[in-house]
Scaffold this active site. Structure first.
Site, PDB file in Angstrom:
ATOM      1  N   CYS A  53      14.249  11.007   6.291  1.00  0.00           N
ATOM      2  CA  CYS A  53      14.152  10.631   7.710  1.00  0.00           C
ATOM      3  C   CYS A  53      15.477  10.801   8.437  1.00  0.00           C
ATOM      4  O   CYS A  53      15.499  11.090   9.619  1.00  0.00           O
ATOM      5  CB  CYS A  53      13.653   9.205   7.842  1.00  0.00           C
ATOM      6  SG  CYS A  53      14.690   8.023   6.991  1.00  0.00           S
ATOM      7  N   LYS A  94       0.880  -1.181   0.000  1.00  0.00           N
ATOM      8  CA  LYS A  94       0.000   0.000   0.000  1.00  0.00           C
ATOM      9  C   LYS A  94       0.917   1.230   0.000  1.00  0.00           C
ATOM     10  O   LYS A  94       1.452   1.624   1.033  1.00  0.00           O
ATOM     11  CB  LYS A  94      -0.881  -0.035   1.253  1.00  0.00           C
ATOM     12  CG  LYS A  94      -2.212   0.679   1.153  1.00  0.00           C
ATOM     13  CD  LYS A  94      -2.155   2.130   0.795  1.00  0.00           C
ATOM     14  CE  LYS A  94      -1.794   3.045   1.946  1.00  0.00           C
ATOM     15  NZ  LYS A  94      -1.553   4.447   1.516  1.00  0.00           N
ATOM     16  N   GLU A  99       9.671  17.238  14.151  1.00  0.00           N
ATOM     17  CA  GLU A  99      10.150  16.908  12.807  1.00  0.00           C
ATOM     18  C   GLU A  99       9.408  17.797  11.806  1.00  0.00           C
ATOM     19  O   GLU A  99       8.201  17.663  11.624  1.00  0.00           O
ATOM     20  CB  GLU A  99       9.874  15.429  12.490  1.00  0.00           C
ATOM     21  CG  GLU A  99      10.479  15.006  11.156  1.00  0.00           C
ATOM     22  CD  GLU A  99      10.136  13.577  10.753  1.00  0.00           C
ATOM     23  OE1 GLU A  99       8.959  13.175  10.881  1.00  0.00           O
ATOM     24  OE2 GLU A  99      11.045  12.876  10.291  1.00  0.00           O
ATOM     25  N   GLU A 104       9.701   1.968  10.811  1.00  0.00           N
ATOM     26  CA  GLU A 104      10.764   2.942  10.528  1.00  0.00           C
ATOM     27  C   GLU A 104      10.104   4.310  10.500  1.00  0.00           C
ATOM     28  O   GLU A 104       9.352   4.625   9.567  1.00  0.00           O
ATOM     29  CB  GLU A 104      11.422   2.661   9.178  1.00  0.00           C
ATOM     30  CG  GLU A 104      12.342   1.455   9.217  1.00  0.00           C
ATOM     31  CD  GLU A 104      13.098   1.267   7.917  1.00  0.00           C
ATOM     32  OE1 GLU A 104      13.591   0.158   7.707  1.00  0.00           O
ATOM     33  OE2 GLU A 104      13.190   2.214   7.116  1.00  0.00           O
TER      34      GLU A 104
END
Ligand code: NAD
Length: 520
Positions: free
Chosen positions: A297, A188, A394, A263
């Site tokens: 990331c 997905k 973030e 992750e």
């Protein structure tokens, strides 16, 4: 440049005509509901094409296809799997320019990085293909009187849920080891970047991956993604995305006891001591934050600089940041392209005011660029403190926060003072400090005197809110496989005898079999 643009327009027109379908059980299909969603080009937010919008019914069809294909795929020997995955790598290389152009168009990532991302995806497939034969290998653990050994077996059909930053490469990073291990897959991809997931499914099919072994369902996280995490035939979920979504995935998967590999996000520190090679450190600081539009990331989004060199180092960074070339992602000269989506654009822009309100200095940028598309000026916040939101959250854009520190202890305190723990970068020429500091950082990966240079056998992943589990080399197989222990007795020893006492001699206690029952 014109040839690149022409090629991209041609590829875009072809995808606009065909739309993006699901790939389930080896067939290209629309959603059961008939619903679709649009994907847009971040450079001007125009519609690229429509994608089938999956829901629980489509996920169910895909999960059943993966379930049915599993016995034959797991039974295929490693050599045969290796051959197919090699073919996948070769086809990725053949279509690398197409992948790079479409990825750049769909995500806004500069073409210069998307070319290398396509090459890295091919490398991922080759790397895990080479390990397919040994994936089942276990350990010999002899014990007294026993031959004790372990084997690994694929866990079953797995769900792979991927984000929108470098989606093609990240999908290969999950799907390649799953296939090498003998698992089947339902993928997905992110709803903001569905185009190249379709290319990957085409390539897997053309390479001879049997029908049903990899299935693709497009759609939103709250519908298709959620249904995948809840499906009883899916044994594990490999996820890359935001920390808050990772938490949802664990909740959604709880009823079916899903194994999850997460992750997640990062707010990675780069720590520069005065004794470092400052020229190299400056190059790395600028590259590790502003490359890939800061939507990475492992980006070093917090730059911690020793106070004695702080002013000079920050000024050097500011000069570079003001000079970064922002432009059309398809232009090979572009260093920073537009942000993926107006929502991400709004999020990034909101931090310009937050920084000012919290008392940081907006040394460079801090504003949108142009009236079309999701362009922001590369931004540098200086004189920040660790308690500011720009130092804690973030942001996931071309926005760097610089914080001064006094000494080693102060630097370590600030570096660890966030909820995340993905990567850390350390610049010093003091070898003792380098080792001690690296061990003190609460992160999954540390690079000393280097930017992030990926080594595929090494573990990749984070601590704290940055994730659970590791990818890379054998670590990936630990997730996609079950470890089974087999103990074979060699010394003929006997188990303790039960039930051999004189009948009737035992006092009746709760649970003793009644005389009448024994006679029957
Ligand atoms: P996201 O969490 O919004 O979405 C990721 C995927 O999850 C998408 O496919 C989305 O549709 C799906 N999803 C959303 N809600 C879901 C739900 N309830 N159930 C199941 N699936 C759901 O993340 P994003 O914005 O696409 O990606 C950016 C994030 O990814 C950043 O936080 C970044 O740090 C992180 N990231 C981490 C790594 C890493 O290796 N640690 C690598 C790349 C990106």
């Amino acid at each position: 440049m014109t040839a690149t643009m022409d090629k991209a327009s041609e590829l875009r027109a072809a995808r606009a005509r065909s739309g993006l379908k699901h790939f389930i059980g080896g067939a290209w299909v629309d959603s059961a509901s008939g619903e679709t969603f649009e994907t847009h080009a971040p450079s001007d937010n125009s519609v690229i094409t429509h994608a089938a919008s999956g829901n629980a019914e489509d996920i169910d069809r895909a999960a059943r296809a993966a379930h049915d294909a599993f016995p034959a795929w797991r039974a295929l020997d490693g050599k045969a799997r290796r051959k197919i995955l090699y073919k996948v790598a070769a086809l990725i290389e053949d279509r690398a320019e197409e992948i790079a152009l479409l990825e750049s168009l769909d995500t806004g990532q500069p073409i210069r990085f998307m070319r290398s991302a396509a090459a890295r995806a091919a490398e991922n497939f080759r790397f895990f293909a080479d390990r397919a034969e040994g994936a089942q290998d276990g350990l010999s653990l002899p014990a007294k009187g026993f031959l004790n050994y372990t084997v690994r077996q694929p866990i079953g059909p797995v769900g792979v849920i991927t984000p929108w930053n470098t989606p093609f490469m990240l999908s290969s990073w999950k799907i390649a080891p799953a296939l090498a291990a003998g698992c089947t897959v339902v993928h997905k991809p992110a709803e903001w970047s569905p185009v190249t997931a379709t290319l990957l499914a085409e390539i897997l099919d053309e390479a001879g991956v049997p029908k049903g072994v990899v299935n693709l369902v497009h759609g939103y996280g709250e519908t298709a993604g959620k249904a995948l995490t809840e499906h009883p035939l899916i044994k594990a979920i490999a996820f890359i995305g935001e920390s808050s979504t990772g938490s949802l995935i664990q909740k959604q998967g709880a009823d079916t006891l899903k194994r999850t590999h997460l992750e997640l996000g990062g707010k990675n520190p780069m720590v520069v001591f005065a004794d470092a090679d400052l020229d190299r450190a400056l190059d790395a600081a600028v590259f590790m934050l502003y490359s890939l539009n800061g939507q990475r990331c492992t980006s070093s989004s917090r730059l911690l600089v020793e106070r004695g060199i702080y002013e000079e180092f920050a000024a050097g960074i500011a000069e570079r940041v003001a000079n970064i070339r922002v432009g059309d992602p398809l232009d090979p000269d572009t260093e920073v392209g537009p942000l993926i989506h107006p929502r991400q654009f709004d999020k990034v822009c909101s931090y310009f005011d937050i920084a000012r309100q919290d008392g940081a200095t907006v040394a460079v940028g801090g504003e949108r660029l142009g009236d079309t598309g999701n362009y922001v000026r590369p931004t540098l916040f200086t004189n920040a403190r660790t308690d500011m939101r720009i130092a804690q959250e973030e942001i996931f854009g071309p926005v760097l926060t610089v914080i001064p520190f006094d000494d080693e202890a102060d630097a370590l305190r600030i570096a660890n003072d966030v909820k995340y723990g993905l990567a850390g970068y350390l610049w010093t020429n003091d070898v003792t400090r380098a080792h001690n500091f690296a061990q003190g950082l609460d992160v999954g990966m540390v690079w000393v005197n280097s930017e992030n240079v990926r080594h595929l056998p090494s573990p990749f992943g984070g601590m704290k809110a940055s994730g659970i589990g590791r990818d890379g080399g054998d670590y990936s197989f630990d997730f996609y496989m079950e470890t089974k222990n087999i103990a074979v007795n060699l010394d003929g020893h006997r188990a303790q005898k039960f039930g051999v006492g004189e009948r009737g001699s035992a006092k009746p206690t709760l649970g003793t079999a009644p005389e009448k029952k024994l006679a029957e």
